[in-house]
Design a protein around this motif. Structure first.
Motif, short mmCIF file in Angstrom:
data_model
loop_
_atom_site.label_atom_id
_atom_site.label_comp_id
_atom_site.label_asym_id
_atom_site.label_seq_id
_atom_site.Cartn_x
_atom_site.Cartn_y
_atom_site.Cartn_z
N ILE A 296 -15.97 -13.77 70.29
CA ILE A 296 -14.75 -13.12 70.24
C ILE A 296 -14.98 -11.67 70.85
O ILE A 296 -15.76 -10.95 69.89
N ALA B 267 -20.00 -13.85 62.72
CA ALA B 267 -19.95 -12.52 62.31
C ALA B 267 -20.55 -11.44 63.00
O ALA B 267 -20.30 -10.40 63.29
N ILE C 83 -6.22 -6.36 70.20
CA ILE C 83 -5.96 -7.20 68.95
C ILE C 83 -4.77 -8.00 69.09
O ILE C 83 -4.84 -9.32 68.48
N LEU D 46 -5.72 -11.12 70.88
CA LEU D 46 -6.67 -12.03 70.05
C LEU D 46 -5.88 -12.74 69.05
O LEU D 46 -6.14 -13.79 68.65
N ILE D 47 -5.08 -11.99 68.38
CA ILE D 47 -4.12 -12.96 67.26
C ILE D 47 -3.40 -13.89 67.94
O ILE D 47 -3.34 -15.12 67.58
N VAL E 78 -5.88 -16.98 68.64
CA VAL E 78 -6.06 -17.68 67.55
C VAL E 78 -4.69 -18.42 67.16
O VAL E 78 -5.04 -19.59 66.78
N MET F 214 -7.90 -21.66 69.57
CA MET F 214 -8.98 -21.04 70.32
C MET F 214 -9.77 -21.97 71.33
O MET F 214 -10.48 -21.50 72.19
N TYR G 166 3.61 -9.85 61.84
CA TYR G 166 2.34 -10.47 61.16
C TYR G 166 2.66 -11.60 60.24
O TYR G 166 1.89 -12.67 59.80
N GLY G 167 3.77 -11.63 59.67
CA GLY G 167 4.54 -12.47 58.53
C GLY G 167 4.66 -13.67 59.51
O GLY G 167 4.24 -14.69 58.95
N VAL H 40 2.92 -14.72 62.15
CA VAL H 40 1.51 -15.23 62.42
C VAL H 40 0.76 -15.96 61.15
O VAL H 40 0.30 -16.85 61.27
N ILE H 41 1.00 -15.30 59.97
CA ILE H 41 0.60 -15.83 58.75
C ILE H 41 1.24 -17.41 58.65
O ILE H 41 0.64 -18.34 58.19
N LEU I 171 -0.24 -19.90 61.01
CA LEU I 171 -1.59 -19.96 60.70
C LEU I 171 -1.80 -21.24 59.54
O LEU I 171 -2.44 -22.02 59.37
N LEU I 172 -0.86 -20.73 58.54
CA LEU I 172 -0.81 -21.64 57.35
C LEU I 172 -0.27 -23.09 57.78
O LEU I 172 -0.98 -24.21 57.22
N PRO J 73 -3.53 -24.52 60.89
CA PRO J 73 -4.69 -23.57 61.18
C PRO J 73 -5.27 -23.88 62.48
O PRO J 73 -6.00 -22.99 62.76
N ARG K 153 -15.98 -33.50 61.51
CA ARG K 153 -17.40 -34.33 61.82
C ARG K 153 -18.22 -33.83 60.38
O ARG K 153 -18.27 -32.76 60.26
N LEU L 101 -7.45 -21.36 54.44
CA LEU L 101 -8.12 -21.13 55.72
C LEU L 101 -9.34 -20.99 55.99
O LEU L 101 -9.80 -20.43 55.06
N SER M 184 -9.09 -18.49 61.71
CA SER M 184 -7.60 -18.31 61.22
C SER M 184 -7.65 -17.75 60.06
O SER M 184 -6.81 -16.90 59.81
N ILE N 234 -8.03 -13.71 60.95
CA ILE N 234 -6.79 -13.32 61.49
C ILE N 234 -5.52 -13.26 60.54
O ILE N 234 -4.92 -12.09 60.56
N ALA O 55 -3.58 -10.08 59.30
CA ALA O 55 -2.05 -9.78 59.34
C ALA O 55 -1.57 -9.46 58.05
O ALA O 55 -0.91 -8.59 58.14
N ILE P 48 0.43 -5.89 57.72
CA ILE P 48 1.87 -5.82 56.96
C ILE P 48 1.59 -4.89 55.87
O ILE P 48 2.59 -3.99 55.53
#
Lengths: 292, 325
Positions: A34, A88, A220, A223-224, A227, A231, A268-269, A271-272, A275-276, A279, A291, B112, B116, B119, B123, B127
């Motif tokens: 990334i 990381a 940024i 990138l968001i 994801v 990706m 951002y809300g 986005v969350i 993602l939830l 994912p 796997r 998550l 994911s 990110i 987020a 916020i």
């Protein structure tokens, strides 16, 4: 009619972010990296524009392209040794590179915005009925479309494109089959440099000044988007970039003027929530069972 | 060892430079907080600075006198505007709020994995910053909170760091900590022996949120004032970089990464102003500290991709390689 206007503006911003997202997605595909420093390609290109202010466009554009692609290839050299490191570690390495480039820019040009000043004609607008359309909107959509199509053709119709897809789906097997990974990775970085150049030139009418943080903010957001889109494959990643740009512009237009400061929170809300719910990515097909 | 270090520092550096080392201890404490959750679970969080921010803002606002708040931040909710707390109380409040916020965020987000999760937590940071900056009923708006009592001295900063390390150590040696580390090593096998990943991650996330809130309060009592930009992107990336450069998978790595980078950072930024070290005078060119720091981090990552600690952990019987989880 108002909403058509919002829609057009949103598509334009979406196509800009999709270019950056495609660049990020290409590099992630071939080396699982990334690249937070992707935005610094735009930043350095921006300062190149500032430094060459007043020169002919026919010199400036190739020069910017050269500088950005050159920097992208340098980055590739820097990340090469970390190809098998933990995600990381690679992420922080790209952050270190980004931080390094921003510090240099800060030292050289200070934090004050510098005017990039290119294609000033693009920010003019014409009207169709009640719609006010800036030329840059049309050009963004057109260039975005052409480049996305071009990359798609490149990946599907050329040898190196095929190899790139092979490396993206399994690097070790591709290597065992005789694909020269280094060449593929270098090509991906060069290609992402080209995309960054296009994105930069189209961002100028929207954000005419460059600061050391110019690129980071764009990267940024892209990138968001990547994801959120998913990706693992290029098309979802690119659509993700498009969606985040689209949503950004759309939410901004729809929010009441007094509440616009909360744009980030709404975005951002969203986005969350995405993602939830998904994912694996908004545009990604349901993944087969993990796997073991 | 840290005490010795502090003692050593005071002999090498002049008084003015020593003051700056509080910063290093506080930042390292933040690294340890992130380690408690991210290090033990293997899921990187970009959101911990939001807990630091909550702690810092809560402690900052409540340690201001009521009439002062009324004058500067008139929009605040009455219960924030009219109340004033002592220093210790603000620390406890910050820890409680940080923990509570982390619990709420964690309930939604610890399911998550991987990017994911990264990110989504990012987020949350976005916020938090956006709300603190623009909702003037709960925060100072674009202004900074001024005049917070500066009660964090070298001793207090060091104590806060040691407290964080002790809590992190106790947690990772506890049954819950070991269960979480098992999920990091092999999620499927861990589930196979009956470990509930969600629950273990939530425990760690909440604990580290409370610690981060506490450190945030310590931080604001050190800075004397705080604005939303001070607890946002730069701090997030810096803390994560320290964690990774030190070594994500051990407490020793987190501590080592935090201390070494923040000491170097302090030295470099002092060096720009002119620094006397061992009675020699050094001066670095202006704003070169960022360049040197970034280059150093890159070199460490290239030469030791697993971090400075390289998997070593500290225990009661000296240092050793981590051979069991």
């Amino acid at each position: 009619m108002r909403y058509v206007q919002y829609f057009i503006d949103a598509v334009a911003l979406g196509s800009l972010y999709s270019l950056v997202a495609l660049g990020i997605g290409l590099i992630f595909g071939v080396m699982r990296l990334i690249n937070l420093a992707q935005g610094e390609l735009l930043m350095v290109g921006g300062y190149t524009l500032f430094a060459t202010n007043g020169w002919s466009v026919f010199v400036r554009v190739p020069l910017v392209l050269l500088v950005i692609v050159g920097l992208a290839l340098l980055m590739e050299r820097a990340f090469r040794r970390l190809r098998s490191a933990a995600p990381a570690t690679m992420l922080v390495m790209t952050f270190a590179v980004s931080f390094l480039l921003r510090s240099i820019a800060q030292k050289r040009w200070s934090a004050q915005g510098k005017s990039m000043n290119i294609f000033s004609g693009l920010s003019h607008a014409f009207t169709v009925g009640q719609l006010r359309i800036r030329y840059v909107t049309l050009v963004s959509i057109a260039v975005g479309g052409v480049l996305l199509l071009g990359v798609n053709l490149f990946l599907n119709r050329t040898d190196i494109g095929l190899q790139m897809r092979a490396v993206a789906s399994d690097r070790r097997i591709a290597q065992a089959l005789g694909v020269r990974t280094n060449r593929v990775v270098v090509t991906a970085f060069a290609l992402s440099g080209v995309l960054a150049t296009a994105a930069l030139l189209l961002f100028v009418p929207q954000r005419p000044t460059v600061t050391p943080d110019f690129g980071l903010q764009i990267a940024i957001v892209a990138l968001i988007g990547v994801v959120v889109g998913g990706m693992d494959r290029l098309a979802p990643a690119t659509f993700g970039g498009f969606s985040i740009g689209f949503a950004n512009s759309m939410v901004f237009s729809l929010l009441p003027t007094g509440q616009r400061v909360f744009l980030d929170s709404v975005l951002y809300g969203l986005v969350i929530i995405v993602l939830l719910l998904r994912p694996q990515g908004l545009f990604q097909r349901e993944r087969q069972t993990t796997r073991v | 060892m840290l005490v010795l270090l502090a003692g050593g520092l005071s002999t090498v550096f002049s008084q003015s430079v020593q003051l700056k080392f509080h910063n290093a201890f506080v930042i390292t404490a933040m690294v340890v907080c992130v380690y408690v959750s991210s290090g033990n679970s293997g899921v990187i969080s970009f959101g911990h600075v939001s807990f630091v921010a909550i702690g810092a803002f809560a402690a900052g606002l409540f340690s201001m006198k009521a009439q002062q708040k009324g004058a500067v931040f008139n929009d605040l909710f009455p219960f924030i505007k009219d109340n004033h707390l002592g220093n210790l109380a603000t620390l406890i409040l910050a820890a409680a709020l940080g923990g509570l916020y982390a619990l709420v965020v964690g309930i939604a987000l610890v399911r998550l994995n991987g990017l994911s999760a990264g990110i989504a937590t990012f987020a949350v940071l976005g916020i938090t910053r956006n709300v603190l900056r623009n909702w003037t009923k709960v925060g100072p708006g674009a202004k900074s909170i001024p005049g917070v009592e500066e009660t964090t001295g070298l001793t207090q900063a060091l104590m806060a760091l040691i407290l964080c390390i002790v809590v992190a150590y106790i947690y990772q040696r506890s049954a819950a900590g070991r269960r979480l580390r098992a999920t990091r090593e092999d999620a499927i096998a861990a589930q196979g022996v009956g470990i509930r990943i969600y629950r273990e991650r939530l425990i760690a996330f909440t604990l580290s949120g409370a610690m981060a809130g506490f450190v945030g309060a310590v931080y604001v009592h050190f800075l004397g004032s705080v604005s939303t930009d001070q607890v946002y992107l730069d701090l997030t990336f810096l803390v994560l970089a320290m964690l990774v450069v030190g070594g994500v998978d051990s407490l020793w790595g987190a501590t080592l990464g935090g201390l070494s980078i923040s000491f170097i950072n302090t030295l470099l930024s002092e060096g720009e102003k002119g620094l006397s070290l061992f009675r020699q005078k050094f001066t670095l060119p202006t704003s070169s500290s960022g360049i040197i720091l970034a280059a150093l981090m890159a070199i460490v990552l290239l030469t030791r991709p697993k971090g400075l600690a390289n998997g070593r952990e500290f225990g009661l019987r000296g240092f050793r390689r981590r051979d069991s989880i």
